[in-house]
Scaffold this active site. Sequence first.
Site, PDB file in Angstrom:
ATOM      1  N   CYS A   1       0.836  -1.200   0.000  1.00 36.91           N
ATOM      2  CA  CYS A   1       0.000   0.000   0.000  1.00 36.91           C
ATOM      3  C   CYS A   1       0.873   1.254   0.000  1.00 36.91           C
ATOM      4  O   CYS A   1       0.639   2.187  -0.773  1.00 36.91           O
ATOM      5  CB  CYS A   1      -0.923  -0.007   1.215  1.00 36.91           C
ATOM      6  N   CYS A   2       1.900   1.273   0.845  1.00 37.86           N
ATOM      7  CA  CYS A   2       2.812   2.419   0.883  1.00 37.86           C
ATOM      8  C   CYS A   2       3.584   2.553  -0.425  1.00 37.86           C
ATOM      9  O   CYS A   2       3.864   3.664  -0.877  1.00 37.86           O
ATOM     10  CB  CYS A   2       3.790   2.279   2.047  1.00 37.86           C
TER      11      CYS A   2
ATOM     12  N   CYS B   1      -1.170   8.432   7.296  1.00 40.94           N
ATOM     13  CA  CYS B   1      -2.503   8.132   6.778  1.00 40.94           C
ATOM     14  C   CYS B   1      -3.427   7.733   7.929  1.00 40.94           C
ATOM     15  O   CYS B   1      -3.005   7.079   8.887  1.00 40.94           O
ATOM     16  CB  CYS B   1      -2.423   7.006   5.754  1.00 40.94           C
TER      17      CYS B   1
ATOM     18  N   CYS C   1      -3.683   4.071   9.375  1.00 43.08           N
ATOM     19  CA  CYS C   1      -2.455   3.491   9.925  1.00 43.08           C
ATOM     20  C   CYS C   1      -1.839   4.334  11.040  1.00 43.08           C
ATOM     21  O   CYS C   1      -0.695   4.095  11.440  1.00 43.08           O
ATOM     22  CB  CYS C   1      -1.422   3.300   8.814  1.00 43.08           C
TER      23      CYS C   1
ATOM     24  N   CYS D   1       7.355   3.875   6.160  1.00 40.35           N
ATOM     25  CA  CYS D   1       6.577   3.760   4.926  1.00 40.35           C
ATOM     26  C   CYS D   1       7.445   3.339   3.749  1.00 40.35           C
ATOM     27  O   CYS D   1       6.937   2.913   2.718  1.00 40.35           O
ATOM     28  CB  CYS D   1       5.880   5.078   4.606  1.00 40.35           C
TER      29      CYS D   1
END
Length: 245
Positions: A125-126, A208, A211, A234
């Site tokens: 995702c990062c 984010c 998270c 990240c």
Amino acid sequence: MTRITNPDQSFTESDYLFFQERLKHLKAEDVIRWAYELFHDKLTYACSFGAEGIVLVDMISKTKPDARIVFLDTHVHFAETYELIHRIKKKYPTLQIDMIEPDLTLEDQKAEYGDRLWATRPDLCCEIRKNRPLKKALEGSTAWLSGLRRDQSPTRANTEFVNQDDKFQLVKVCPLIHWSWQDVWDYIHANELPYNELHDQGYPSIGCEPCTFPVKEGEDHRAGRWSGMEKTECGLHVKPNSAKE
């Protein structure tokens, strides 16, 4: 101060040692000034608009009022973060603040990788929403600025003012390496700077929304990032390590 005359040249290990020696006693403002004098418009500041980021934005505005600043808009930031950016744009209207978005929308990401990728595969995702967009945003740059401080975490303890960034193949300049958390807030309050309201609600480090969680008293400032996972970064500030797809 520096023997470097061409900012586009490839720097050697000897050059980085030279930078460290010549800059080691400078204040953060002087490091910023040196960096813009050397790299000019090929220096980009990647800002998360955390407390350290606000300090650097203010310092940069005094050295290069039209500096380019990029924010990685993952589309899952806190509303308070977007509100802060709005206030910063009003306070520093000449700064070029670019909102950098991922190629994949959240809907496309869900369709391709499943729902809530930040929970099931946070590294990927990062990679999709932060690392790849920053790489694209830094195209054409020779160097980038970061608000890393040595006391933020063990992985950042050896950060220098000027670093060879193997991940993005650029020079990374970190003016705040010697600052403490108290130094950051002393500067913010002394200069009456706007900051993210979440800092007053137990969020020392803000990323984010899915998270990021508040930390308990006595916990590490980054304990609220990816809480309950082995993940602590990240990926922007670590050596190259591709996320698996």
